[in-house]
Design a protein around this motif. Structure first.
Motif, PDB file in Angstrom:
ATOM      1  N   HIS A  48       0.831  -1.202   0.000  1.00 31.28           N
ATOM      2  CA  HIS A  48       0.000   0.000   0.000  1.00 31.28           C
ATOM      3  C   HIS A  48       0.873   1.263   0.000  1.00 31.28           C
ATOM      4  N   TYR A  49       1.940   1.252   0.813  1.00 33.21           N
ATOM      5  CA  TYR A  49       2.807   2.427   0.925  1.00 33.21           C
ATOM      6  C   TYR A  49       4.095   2.286   0.108  1.00 33.21           C
ATOM      7  N   HIS A 115      -6.591   7.797   5.964  1.00 26.94           N
ATOM      8  CA  HIS A 115      -5.943   7.780   4.651  1.00 26.94           C
ATOM      9  C   HIS A 115      -6.988   8.031   3.575  1.00 26.94           C
ATOM     10  N   SER A 117      -6.968   8.195  -0.964  1.00 25.11           N
ATOM     11  CA  SER A 117      -6.181   8.136  -2.202  1.00 25.11           C
ATOM     12  C   SER A 117      -5.919   9.538  -2.738  1.00 25.11           C
ATOM     13  N   SER A 122      -4.125   6.027  -8.091  1.00 29.57           N
ATOM     14  CA  SER A 122      -3.868   5.361  -6.799  1.00 29.57           C
ATOM     15  C   SER A 122      -5.156   4.823  -6.196  1.00 29.57           C
ATOM     16  N   ARG A 125      -5.698   1.451  -7.723  1.00 28.37           N
ATOM     17  CA  ARG A 125      -4.708   0.509  -7.198  1.00 28.37           C
ATOM     18  C   ARG A 125      -5.049   0.095  -5.765  1.00 28.37           C
ATOM     19  N   GLU A 126      -5.368   1.065  -4.945  1.00 32.35           N
ATOM     20  CA  GLU A 126      -5.629   0.798  -3.524  1.00 32.35           C
ATOM     21  C   GLU A 126      -6.945   0.039  -3.323  1.00 32.35           C
ATOM     22  N   LEU A 129      -6.223  -3.463  -4.008  1.00 30.52           N
ATOM     23  CA  LEU A 129      -5.400  -4.081  -2.965  1.00 30.52           C
ATOM     24  C   LEU A 129      -6.263  -4.539  -1.780  1.00 30.52           C
TER      25      LEU A 129
END
Ligand code: DAT
Ligand code: MG
Length: 151
Positions: A48-49, A115, A117, A122, A125-126, A129
């Motif tokens: 993630h990071y 958090h 995005s 992103s 993507r996140e 995930l």
């Protein structure tokens, strides 16, 4: 409609701020289309990071995000990525504007509560995930005509 990934971090959960975060997202008119509490494994945290893996704070960041349960969400709405970043506020809560989640509830960049995005790429993507496609729920809201002019 755009989607973004939002996560109440371990400090936000411990401090009882899940409802506060959800309330602000909902009252803005955004739609929550997925939500779950989970404990992040180290591998997922590092992935993630990944963009920060060379930064000096990376290992502290991974420890923090895996230190307790988080609440992960997919949030949908027009310009959702930008709108949620605005609700969340600047990365460092000490500099975040009052009225934002970080500005109202935080003091330390290493404990910034939530958090969200930072771009459509992103977000995609996140979301992938953290969620399978079957965990994302599509549904209509009858109120949407009072939130958007053209719906
Ligand atoms: P954001 O979470 O606002 O997207 P980011 O992607 O730049 O910020 O950084 C990810 C997280 O890493 C951030 O929420 C907190 C931590 N972080 C960022 N910059 C930091 C710094 N200078 N020192 C310590 N932690 C930092
Ligand atoms: Mg970021």
């Amino acid at each position: 409609m755009e989607r973004t990934f939002v996560m109440v971090k371990p400090d936000g959960v411990q401090r009882g701020l899940i409802g506060e975060a959800v309330r602000r997202i909902e009252r803005k008119g955004l739609k929550i289309v997925a939500m779950k509490m989970m404990k992040i494994e180290k591998e997922l945290a590092e992935n993630h990071y990944a963009e920060h893996k060379e930064k000096p704070f990376f290992s502290a960041l991974v420890s923090y995000i895996t230190s307790g349960p988080v609440v992960a969400m997919v949030v949908e709405g027009r310009n959702a990525v930008k709108v949620v970043r605005t609700l969340v506020g600047a990365t460092n809560p000490a500099e975040a504007n009052p009225g934002t989640i970080r500005g109202d509830f935080g003091l330390d960049v290493g404990r910034n509560i939530i958090h969200a995005s930072d771009s459509i790429e992103s977000a995609e993507r996140e979301i992938n995930l953290f969620f399978t496609s079957s965990e994302i729920v599509e549904y209509d809201r009858s109120i949407d005509g009072w939130i958007y002019e053209d719906i």
